[in-house]
Design a protein around this motif. Sequence first.
Motif, PDB file in Angstrom:
ATOM      1  N   ARG A 170     -16.387  49.511  88.215  1.00  0.00           N
ATOM      2  CA  ARG A 170     -17.381  48.477  87.940  1.00  0.00           C
ATOM      3  C   ARG A 170     -18.792  48.991  88.229  1.00  0.00           C
ATOM      4  NH1 ARG A 170     -16.326  42.909  90.934  1.00  0.00           N
ATOM      5  NH2 ARG A 170     -17.129  44.099  92.707  1.00  0.00           N
ATOM      6  N   ALA A 179     -21.471  40.151  83.429  1.00  0.00           N
ATOM      7  CA  ALA A 179     -20.274  40.955  83.672  1.00  0.00           C
ATOM      8  C   ALA A 179     -20.541  42.149  84.581  1.00  0.00           C
ATOM      9  CB  ALA A 179     -19.698  41.447  82.344  1.00  0.00           C
ATOM     10  N   LEU A 213     -12.460  37.073  80.700  1.00  0.00           N
ATOM     11  CA  LEU A 213     -13.643  37.915  80.847  1.00  0.00           C
ATOM     12  C   LEU A 213     -14.309  38.044  79.475  1.00  0.00           C
ATOM     13  CD1 LEU A 213     -12.234  40.714  83.199  1.00  0.00           C
ATOM     14  CD2 LEU A 213     -13.521  38.653  83.830  1.00  0.00           C
ATOM     15  N   GLY A 246     -17.663  38.477  78.992  1.00  0.00           N
ATOM     16  CA  GLY A 246     -18.986  39.080  79.095  1.00  0.00           C
ATOM     17  C   GLY A 246     -19.940  38.283  79.960  1.00  0.00           C
ATOM     18  N   PRO A 250     -15.971  40.835  86.469  1.00  0.00           N
ATOM     19  CA  PRO A 250     -14.564  41.214  86.627  1.00  0.00           C
ATOM     20  C   PRO A 250     -14.244  41.517  88.084  1.00  0.00           C
ATOM     21  CG  PRO A 250     -15.804  43.047  85.704  1.00  0.00           C
ATOM     22  CD  PRO A 250     -16.756  41.886  85.793  1.00  0.00           C
TER      23      PRO A 250
END
Length: 404
Positions: free
Chosen positions: A121, A221, A282, A284, A288
């Motif tokens: 991420r 996101a 998810l 956008g 996450p």
Amino acid sequence: MSSTAVQNCRSAVKAQQESRETPLRDIDPDSLVIQLSGHLKSIPLPETLRFGDVCTDHMLEIDYDPATGWSVPVIKPYASISLDPACSIFHYTPALFEGMKAYLGPSGKPLLFRPELNMKRMAASTARLALPAFNTAALLILIKKLVVIDKRWIPSLPGYSLYIRPTLIGTRPSLGVAPSSHAKLFVILSPTGPYFPSGFKPISLYAEYDAVRSWPGGTGAYKLGINYTPCFQPQAEASKRGYQQLLWILGEDRHITEVGQMNFFIVVERSDGDFDVVTPPLDGTILPGVTRASVIALGSLLFSDPALQRYALALKGKRLRMREESITMSRLRSLSKSGELVEAFGASTAAIIAPIGRIGYEEADILLPVHEEGLGPVAGTFYRTLIAIQEGKVDWEGWSVSCE
């Protein structure tokens, strides 16, 4: 021009060409420099800890220069950072971070929970801000070294941990509106206690639709500092209304995205007696979350994996059907009126699992069932299972990673 001058000019051009052809340095754990503090701090009593108020003795720092790449990483005594007033971070906010935790395992070794997801991420957030890329596997090695050095700060009590904050900021010393060509990467640590130190207490939410946390095509996101600041004023308004957190909703259909800084889950009783555990997809606009991904993975395996079955006793044999689908406010209200909505909870690194008791929407409250221990059977099952894995009581799927 003399032959000597010509030769010097050619040598300079050749040196410039070779410099351009030399690859920029990536983060190199083998070159780590460790400067231990000569004055270690006193560690506060665990019951006095407040999230993020106290940092440990040391920090990790690495700088990026566009001419050479990433500098030699240094673990050094915790200290202030000096920056040029024209740095990009102060004017255009290129800043991102991660939230991780280290736990003490049964053997006394520090454990990280699924750190590869944090690194993945962080790489995505870095790319979104057009900041200099780096080897995330190398950074993870350095984070482990830092945690081991400050291991004494990890509280040994159940539910306590060491919060880890890797941060990347743009430090280009120019007011020009452009991606930052310079960067500083640093990691700091802070001991932390349980999110609910006196027992689980369901939180109250105010469904916010006049302001938005994220939007399609935006940065929801990614874990960016700029995503948090615009939330402060709406949060203050929600507090004035008597609610602890915000439930962020979006679009004409008023679908739910997140709860505060957590992913949102509801539990719906099915006609066959089992439970649907539903969370927004998810799309956008939603971060996450590592805990989110873990809840989804665990929900399908609680009854099939012998190592996990004993943590699901509170479910009394009821199966969980994990679903990712849109949850609108009208659907939420309808499920509540019909009695099918049996639980709602948030999931995040900081709280792990946070039960939800009521949701304010259009001048009325959607009330959820109150459970004796604060956590419903589904939320409680996820909490107990996650804690067991994080603290190394269950060795499952390599989710707990040793720092030593």
